[in-house]
Design a protein around this motif. Structure first.
Motif, short mmCIF file in Angstrom:
data_model
loop_
_atom_site.label_atom_id
_atom_site.label_comp_id
_atom_site.label_asym_id
_atom_site.label_seq_id
_atom_site.Cartn_x
_atom_site.Cartn_y
_atom_site.Cartn_z
N MET A 1 45.62 64.64 31.49
CA MET A 1 45.10 64.61 30.14
C MET A 1 45.41 65.94 29.47
SD MET A 1 43.41 63.24 27.61
CE MET A 1 42.91 61.69 28.28
N SER A 2 45.82 65.89 28.24
CA SER A 2 46.01 67.10 27.44
C SER A 2 44.67 67.49 26.83
CB SER A 2 47.05 66.84 26.35
OG SER A 2 48.31 66.60 26.92
N ILE A 3 44.42 68.80 26.76
CA ILE A 3 43.12 69.29 26.35
C ILE A 3 43.26 70.18 25.11
CG2 ILE A 3 41.18 70.75 27.05
CD1 ILE A 3 41.70 69.81 29.91
N LEU A 4 42.36 69.97 24.16
CA LEU A 4 42.32 70.74 22.92
C LEU A 4 40.98 71.45 22.83
CD1 LEU A 4 43.83 71.16 20.13
CD2 LEU A 4 42.40 69.30 19.29
N SER A 5 41.01 72.74 22.46
CA SER A 5 39.75 73.47 22.32
C SER A 5 39.00 72.98 21.08
CB SER A 5 40.01 74.97 22.21
OG SER A 5 40.59 75.29 20.96
N SER A 6 37.70 73.10 21.11
CA SER A 6 36.90 72.69 19.96
C SER A 6 37.18 73.59 18.75
CB SER A 6 35.41 72.70 20.30
OG SER A 6 35.01 73.98 20.73
N THR A 7 37.59 74.84 19.00
CA THR A 7 37.95 75.75 17.92
C THR A 7 39.18 75.24 17.17
OG1 THR A 7 37.11 77.58 19.25
CG2 THR A 7 38.49 78.15 17.38
N ALA A 8 40.18 74.78 17.91
CA ALA A 8 41.39 74.22 17.28
C ALA A 8 41.05 72.92 16.56
CB ALA A 8 42.47 73.99 18.34
N TRP A 9 40.18 72.11 17.15
CA TRP A 9 39.77 70.85 16.52
C TRP A 9 39.09 71.14 15.19
CZ3 TRP A 9 34.44 68.87 16.82
CH2 TRP A 9 34.30 67.59 16.27
N GLN A 10 38.24 72.15 15.15
CA GLN A 10 37.58 72.54 13.91
C GLN A 10 38.59 73.01 12.87
OE1 GLN A 10 34.74 75.42 15.27
NE2 GLN A 10 33.34 73.87 16.08
N ALA A 11 39.63 73.71 13.32
CA ALA A 11 40.68 74.18 12.40
C ALA A 11 41.46 73.01 11.79
CB ALA A 11 41.63 75.12 13.14
N PHE A 12 41.50 71.87 12.49
CA PHE A 12 42.16 70.67 11.97
C PHE A 12 41.27 69.95 10.96
CE2 PHE A 12 44.65 70.26 16.15
CZ PHE A 12 45.74 70.93 15.62
#
Length: 92
Positions: A1-12
């Motif tokens: 699974m590829s993982i994305l930080s919540s910080t990056a998700w918020q930036a999106f």
């Protein structure tokens, strides 16, 4: 699974996540409850676009995202752990 930080998700801009019921088990044997899955995130490398499902985790990461084996398979890369290299297919 590829993982994305919540910080990056918020930036999106906090796009909608698909709920997930499974926990992630870390290398330290600790578990993390993911926030959800961000479906079909476009990742571009070398002009090729791959759409990946990214699991968003609330914990701080050293990186914004970690690409899993699904990405390696999709771009048809060849990984050598012996030589510590990744060979990417190219045209010409």
């Amino acid at each position: 699974m590829s993982i994305l930080s919540s910080t990056a998700w918020q930036a999106f801009g906090l796009p909608l996540l698909v709920p997930v019921t499974q926990n992630l088990l870390g290398f330290n044997k600790g578990t993390i409850q993911p926030l959800g899955i961000l479906p079909q995130l476009p990742i571009t490398l070398g002009g090729k676009i791959i759409y990946l499902n990214m699991m968003v985790v609330p914990s701080p990461l050293d990186y914004n995202l970690l690409l899993g084996r699904g990405y390696v398979y999709d771009i048809r890369a060849i990984v050598s752990t012996l030589f510590r290299v990744i060979c990417f297919p190219n045209e010409g």
